[in-house]
Design a protein around this motif. Structure first.
Motif: not given
Length: 86
Positions: A44-72
């Motif tokens: 999951q791609e998330v674009m964000l701006a920090d408190r100083d106004g700098s732009d960042w791209t974060a890529i979150f890897e979210i895994r499906l656990l054996d329990s059926g729940v997704y976790k970062v």
């Protein structure tokens, strides 16, 4: 041997130490997402701006656990100089 994180405040401190732009996000927008395999994990791609106004791209890897729940499972964070996507 895995390290154990005993409480939420220690976990948050560890994340903010490694990913300082996540501490004070001024603005964010969800970008593209990509299912990998049969849905075993999602990027999951998330674009964000920090408190100083700098732009960042974060890529979150979210895994499906054996329990059926997704976790970062991890975060890749880079300055958003040119959005190359996932």
């Amino acid at each position: 041997m895995r390290n154990s994180i005993s409480d939420e405040s220690r976990f948050l401190a560890m994340i903010l130490q490694r990913y300082p732009p996540l501490e004070a996000v001024r603005n964010y927008a969800f970008g593209r997402s990509k299912l990998v395999g049969g849905g075993e994990f999602i990027l999951q791609e998330v674009m964000l701006a920090d408190r100083d106004g700098s732009d960042w791209t974060a890529i979150f890897e979210i895994r499906l656990l054996d329990s059926g729940v997704y976790k970062v499972n991890g975060i890749r964070l880079r300055p958003n100089r040119a959005n190359r996507g996932i």
